[in-house]
Design an enzyme around this catalytic site. Structure first.
Site, PDB file in Angstrom:
ATOM      1  N   HIS A  51      40.119  59.402  43.246  1.00 29.74           N
ATOM      2  CA  HIS A  51      39.821  59.590  41.815  1.00 29.74           C
ATOM      3  C   HIS A  51      40.528  60.844  41.298  1.00 29.74           C
ATOM      4  O   HIS A  51      41.072  60.850  40.193  1.00 29.74           O
ATOM      5  CB  HIS A  51      38.320  59.809  41.598  1.00 29.74           C
ATOM      6  CG  HIS A  51      37.454  58.652  41.976  1.00 29.74           C
ATOM      7  ND1 HIS A  51      36.586  58.698  43.032  1.00 29.74           N
ATOM      8  CD2 HIS A  51      37.314  57.429  41.412  1.00 29.74           C
ATOM      9  CE1 HIS A  51      35.930  57.549  43.120  1.00 29.74           C
ATOM     10  NE2 HIS A  51      36.354  56.758  42.153  1.00 29.74           N
ATOM     11  N   GLN A 167      41.596  44.343  40.130  1.00 31.68           N
ATOM     12  CA  GLN A 167      41.001  44.970  38.934  1.00 31.68           C
ATOM     13  C   GLN A 167      42.102  45.503  38.011  1.00 31.68           C
ATOM     14  O   GLN A 167      42.062  45.316  36.791  1.00 31.68           O
ATOM     15  CB  GLN A 167      40.077  46.115  39.365  1.00 31.68           C
ATOM     16  CG  GLN A 167      39.666  47.029  38.225  1.00 31.68           C
ATOM     17  CD  GLN A 167      38.611  48.026  38.642  1.00 31.68           C
ATOM     18  OE1 GLN A 167      37.456  47.653  38.749  1.00 31.68           O
ATOM     19  NE2 GLN A 167      38.971  49.268  38.869  1.00 31.68           N
ATOM     20  N   SER A 200      34.583  55.142  47.513  1.00 34.04           N
ATOM     21  CA  SER A 200      33.220  55.685  47.477  1.00 34.04           C
ATOM     22  C   SER A 200      32.345  54.968  48.499  1.00 34.04           C
ATOM     23  O   SER A 200      31.398  55.540  49.035  1.00 34.04           O
ATOM     24  CB  SER A 200      32.618  55.522  46.078  1.00 34.04           C
ATOM     25  OG  SER A 200      33.472  56.117  45.138  1.00 34.04           O
TER      26      SER A 200
HETATM   27  O1  PAF Z   1      36.912  51.008  39.631  1.00 37.14           O
HETATM   28  C1  PAF Z   1      35.812  51.374  39.191  1.00 37.14           C
HETATM   29  O2  PAF Z   1      35.301  52.427  39.553  1.00 37.14           O
HETATM   30  C2  PAF Z   1      35.090  50.497  38.176  1.00 37.14           C
HETATM   31  O3  PAF Z   1      35.275  49.159  38.448  1.00 37.14           O
HETATM   32  C3  PAF Z   1      35.443  50.832  36.710  1.00 37.14           C
HETATM   33  C4  PAF Z   1      36.915  50.564  36.424  1.00 37.14           C
HETATM   34  C5  PAF Z   1      35.129  52.298  36.427  1.00 37.14           C
HETATM   35  C6  PAF Z   1      34.624  49.971  35.767  1.00 37.14           C
HETATM   36  O4  PAF Z   1      33.269  50.165  35.974  1.00 37.14           O
END
Ligand code: PAF
Length: 301
Positions: A51, A167, A200
């Site tokens: 992150h 995603q 995580s």
């Molecule tokens: O990747 C993530 O942490 C989640 O899927 C996101 C993009 C924050 C959406 O809740």
């Protein structure tokens, strides 16, 4: 001489933060004001170096950077880990502040889903396979929350990790189909020195499980090495990935797919995303490598 680290730690002890902590849409809109160039990193918290690499890039490339922390209930299935999902707000805020993030948006569930909210964004074909098939409704939850965050924050750019490849493609596709005014920036997966992709959910792994989880990245690296030796047969690449990865347990899927459509490749692969999902202990882990295509090329899809 000004010691910034000591000053930051004195401020933190005194409860003074240089990062704005925003909890409502109204606070967010007031903070955003007329900021021209804003970088957003959407997260569910429990932040790690993966992150932070997105945050650092957003800080570098934007006038101001904001991260959202919201464990989104609509993207978890009924038997999934919504309640157990790791949460550590104080530590996350300290990390974001240290990374130079100007603000953190930590909405309550009611801010994102006001009473009676049953409006959803349902993605199409790109979400049908792999994670979409394994986790029915997952990408509807992701698209819905990401669209809401885009509307609330109105970022210039939004940063997503390659680690959650599908995603990333689902969000890119939604942005294109809905003509959303935001640029999706794909960022590389960050790995531990031994190859494990940071996630995580690695927090769920015992020491022994973490050691077996390494088989996932080994499988993907085996496919990448085969590719580098000139192998282009999708079935052989799939076999290389799956063979090594099975040391972690039976993979839920081993996929060699077209990075644009995520459809499985039969025959020759001129570019591919090789991805794996595997349950190790109570953690469900996913990982991937991109072959024959750069993230910049992916950004342009
Ligand atoms: O990747 C993530 O942490 C989640 O899927 C996101 C993009 C924050 C959406 O809740």
């Amino acid at each position: 001489m000004l010691d910034l680290a000591a000053a930051a730690s004195r401020s933190a002890r005194a409860g003074v933060r240089s990062i704005e902590v925003l909890r409502t849409v109204r606070e967010l809109r007031e903070w955003r004001g007329e900021t021209g160039d804003l970088g957003l990193v959407p997260t569910m918290g429990a932040l790690h170096d993966g992150h932070l690499s997105l945050v650092e890039r957003a800080v570098r490339e934007s006038e101001r950077a904001i991260a959202s922390i919201f464990v989104n209930p609509t993207q978890f299935g009924p038997a999934e880990d919504y309640r157990a999902y790791p949460r550590d707000e104080a530590n996350d805020l300290a990390l974001l502040e240290r990374a130079g993030c100007a603000a953190a948006y930590l909405p309550s569930v009611e801010q994102i889903y006001p009473a009676g909210d049953d409006t959803r964004i349902v993605p199409g074909d790109i979400a049908a396979r792999l994670e979409g098939a394994a986790r029915p409704g997952h990408f509807t939850g992701v698209c819905t929350v990401v669209a809401k965050l885009f509307e609330m924050v109105r970022p210039t750019r939004a940063y997503f990790g390659q680690k959650d490849f599908q995603q990333l493609r689902v969000v890119q596709t939604m942005v294109r189909h809905l003509a959303m005014d935001v640029r999706v920036v794909p960022c590389p997966t960050v790995r531990a020195d031994d190859g494990l992709a940071l996630s995580s959910r690695n927090a769920y792994l015992s020491e022994t499980e973490r050691a077996s989880a390494l088989a996932l990245s080994r499988g993907l690296f085996a496919a990448r090495e085969a590719w580098q030796r000139g192998e282009r047969d999708a079935a052989v690449l799939r076999g290389a990935a799956g063979g090594a990865a099975s040391a972690a347990g039976r993979p839920e899927y081993v996929s060699v797919a077209d990075p644009a459509t995520l459809r499985e490749i039969a025959g020759r692969a001129d570019r591919a995303v090789v991805s794996l999902a595997c349950r190790v202990g109570r953690a469900r882990l996913i990982d991937n490598v991109l072959l024959g295509m750069t993230l910049d090329e992916l950004a342009a899809l």
